[in-house]
Every structure is written in structure tokens, then in C-alpha cells.
Write a protein that holds these residues in place. Structure first.
Motif: not given
Length: 273
Positions: A135-152
Motif C-alpha cells: 500500500p505504500w511505495k516507500q517508508v512514510p515521512r511526516g506524521a506517519g513517520g512519527i506515529i508508526t514507530p511510536s506505536l511499534i
């Protein structure tokens, strides 16, 4: 002593299997260690109200050593995305610390339920033929690059796992090669295990229900027995990972998670203690 021998053998065997899985799948071994510890602590008569807390905290402590060994083996093969580690690392670290604090505030059976549900969802995702689903062509930046690793970091600390359970699935959906996702996840395990362990130690200090040999919610006997085995076996798992195909790795990951999720959901529903 007679009662301790089966416990020692069980924990040592768990370390061997956890080390292999850590190197193979980049999951830190906690996916094996937590349910084994939960069962072993039940046999030893540890209060069910804190049993999962001790299992999770102890698992995180062992992952410190496992992740060091596993990530070094993957880095030697060029499978760790150093740039992504720099971007996601701080958020994973903080998320893990917050997750360990949150875990200390909920009942043990709730931790088992969280573990079981999340493991089941990831198992289904990894076992389905979704190798080309990106669904994503690359690792997201911005909000997605903060929320995703925080949840992980937060969910991994609550489950006592090294982050591979989420990192591998997330990174593959972000169009990252499976071997690189596994190698990077192994390093993320270190950033989860250190703050998570500290949080479980601090939040468990002084609890009168703790068994002998505990420092907070971390059982030092378990750490001493499991850690050497995981460190010894993780490089073998890493070498095996690079001999398998992407699909084989995904299926192996899913099968292990499915087995563990069933065990934890039975614990959550009260069908087993």
C-alpha cells in the motif's frame, strides 16, 4: 532443587528456540519467551495478577542481549537500514518507555489479551499470499513517520517482544525487501528492550507479590538462563534467514505467531490459567 531442574531446562530450551527465531525473523525472541515464561511462572505458583508483567519484563531484558547478537549478524550482511534506524529510532525508544509504564497499570490477563489479539492479526497478514501487496511505495515521512514507530515501540513493550512482530509487517507493506526488514527489525529490538526493561524494573519495585530473584518485574534468574542461549543461537538463525525465500520467511513468521496467539487468547478467556 528437584523442582528447579525442570524450570531450568525449560528456560534454557526457550532461550535456544528464541535465539533461532530472533535471528531468523528479527523478532527478538520474545514471541517465544513470553508464553514460556508465563507457563513456567504459573507452575512456580506466581500470582496470576502479575505473572504476565514478570514474563513481559523478563522477556524485554533478555532481548537486549539477543538484539545485540542478531543485529550484528544482520548488519554484517548489509541487511540493516541505518538511515531508517536514525529516523525511527528516537520514536521507537520513547514509545517503548511509555508502553512499559502503561503495561504496569493494567491487569495481567489484559496483557495476555493484547498479546493474543495483535499476534493473531499479524499472523493472518503474514500467512496470506500478500507478497505483492504494497500500500505504500516507500517508508512514510511526516506524521506517519512519527506515529508508526511510536506505536511499534509502545505495543512491543506491552507485549515483551523485540518489535519484529510489527516492524517486519510494516516495513514489507512499505515496499522494503523482507530480508532488509528483518535485519532492521533486529536493531529496533534493542531500542525497544532497553527503555522497556527500565520501565518494568521501576514500576515493579516493592511489589510484595514478586517471586524470588526479581528486580522489579524482571526475573534475574530467567535473564541469566535464557540470555546466553539466545545470544548463542541468534547468529545461526540470521544465517538461515538469508538462505530462505521471502515467502518462506513470511510463512514461518505467521505460523509461529498463530501458535502463540492461540495460547494467549485461551489465557485471556480463562480456559487455561
Amino acid at each position: 532443587m528437584e523442582g528447579l531442574i525442570p524450570l531450568v531446562l525449560t528456560l534454557a530450551a526457550a532461550g535456544v528456540v528464541a535465539g533461532l527465531i530472533a535471528g531468523l525473523l528479527g523478532v527478538g525472541g520474545g514471541i517465544v519467551i513470553v508464553p514460556v515464561l508465563d507457563t513456567a511462572l504459573a507452575v512456580r505458583g506466581v500470582d496470576p495478577a502479575i505473572r504476565m508483567h514478570v514474563a513481559v519484563g523478563t522477556s524485554l531484558a533478555t532481548i537486549i542481549f539477543t538484539s545485540l547478537s542478531s543485529s550484528r549478524a544482520h548488519h554484517a550482511k548489509g541487511a540493516v537500514d541505518v538511515e531508517l534506524v536514525k529516523r525511527w529510532g528516537p520514536f521507537i525508544f520513547v514509545g517503548s518507555l511509555m508502553g512499559s509504564v502503561a503495561a504496569a497499570q493494567v491487569q495481567s490477563v489484559v496483557l495476555a489479551g493484547i498479546f493474543g489479539v495483535v499476534a493473531l492479526l499479524i499472523a493472518i497478514q503474514m500467512m496470506l499470499p500478500l507478497d505483492n501487496y504494497r500500500p505504500w511505495k516507500q517508508v512514510p515521512r511526516g506524521a506517519g513517520g512519527i506515529i508508526t514507530p511510536s506505536l511499534i515501540g509502545g505495543l512491543s513493550a506491552m507485549m515483551g517482544i523485540g518489535g519484529g512482530t510489527f516492524s517486519v509487517a510494516a516495513l514489507t507493506m512499505m515496499s522494503q525487501p523482507i530480508h532488509r526488514a528483518v535485519g532492521t527489525a533486529a536493531f529496533f529490538g534493542l531500542l525497544i528492550a532497553i527503555p522497556g526493561t527500565i520501565g518494568f524494573i521501576i514500576n515493579g519495585l516493592g511489589d510484595p507479590r514478586l517471586p524470588a530473584g526479581n528486580l522489579g518485574y524482571v526475573n534475574l534468574i530467567g535473564v541469566v538462563l535464557i540470555s546466553p542461549m539466545t545470544v548463542l543461537m541468534a547468529p545461526f538463525g540470521a544465517r538461515l534467514a538469508h538462505r530462505l525465500s521471502r515467502r518462506q520467511l513470511s510463512l514461518a513468521f505467521g505460523v509461529f505467531l498463530l501458535i502463540v496467539s492461540v495460547r494467549m487468547l485461551l489465557r485471556f478467556t480463562g480456559l487455561i490459567d
